[in-house]
Design a protein around this motif. Structure first.
Motif, PDB file in Angstrom:
ATOM      1  N   SER A   1       1.368   9.804  -5.672  1.00  0.00           N
ATOM      2  CA  SER A   1       1.474  11.112  -5.016  1.00  0.00           C
ATOM      3  C   SER A   1       1.287  12.207  -6.047  1.00  0.00           C
ATOM      4  O   SER A   1       1.567  12.033  -7.229  1.00  0.00           O
ATOM      5  CB  SER A   1       2.849  11.268  -4.361  1.00  0.00           C
TER       6      SER A   1
ATOM      7  N   THR B   1       0.827  -1.214   0.000  1.00  0.00           N
ATOM      8  CA  THR B   1       0.000   0.000   0.000  1.00  0.00           C
ATOM      9  C   THR B   1       0.859   1.261   0.000  1.00  0.00           C
ATOM     10  O   THR B   1       0.554   2.229  -0.698  1.00  0.00           O
ATOM     11  CB  THR B   1      -0.926  -0.004   1.227  1.00  0.00           C
TER      12      THR B   1
ATOM     13  N   ARG C   1       0.741   4.206  -2.802  1.00  0.00           N
ATOM     14  CA  ARG C   1       0.460   5.609  -2.485  1.00  0.00           C
ATOM     15  C   ARG C   1       1.606   6.514  -2.932  1.00  0.00           C
ATOM     16  O   ARG C   1       1.388   7.635  -3.398  1.00  0.00           O
ATOM     17  CB  ARG C   1       0.226   5.781  -0.992  1.00  0.00           C
TER      18      ARG C   1
END
Length: 155
Positions: A130, A122, A126
């Motif tokens: 960004s 995860t 992420r």
């Protein structure tokens, strides 16, 4: 060079000395201030300008087949606050797209999100998603690169 430095320095020294003496200072003060003014102008004129480099720019010595991508990327990674710059993140995204495409996954497809998160984690997902207003830290980028290395080893 000497005329460019000494000519204005002598002229300013004479003008300052005569002006100080004319307005009532003793001759010793007039000479002292004239020397200070001349020295200041000489230093100012002798300083190198922007067009005159202090030392020549050294070109990197690269042998045949050598590349400086790692060096350039190293300087492009972090900003002053410790966040990754967009240029470095875009390069990591390109690597991720290539590695995921080899497995039939699309980094930008929402339908592949679960598979990518299970493969990379995860945090790496992420990091790769960004945006400019919330750039990841260097440690997050390194964790993402480690996850991409694991994907390469599994292939």
């Amino acid at each position: 060079m000497r005329a460019r430095v000494l000519g204005p320095a002598v002229a300013v020294g004479v003008i300052v000395g005569v002006a100080v003496w004319f307005f009532g200072a003793s001759p010793w003060w007039a000479v002292a201030l004239a020397l200070v003014g001349a020295a200041a102008i000489a230093l100012w004129r002798a300083m190198p300008g922007l067009e005159e480099p202090i030392w020549p720019k050294r070109e990197p010595e690269t042998g045949p087949g050598a590349r400086d991508d790692v060096h350039v990327l190293g300087w492009a990674v972090a900003d002053l606050r410790g966040h990754v710059q967009l240029r470095a993140l875009d390069r990591v995204r390109a690597v991720a797209r290539d590695r995921l495409a080899q497995r039939g996954l699309d980094l930008d497809a929402e339908s592949d999100r679960a598979a990518i998160e299970s493969l990379l984690g995860t945090r790496a997902y992420r990091t790769l998603h960004s945006n400019v207003s919330s750039m990841p830290s260097q440690s997050a980028l390194l964790a993402c690169l480690d996850a991409l290395d694991r994907v390469k080893e599994l292939a």
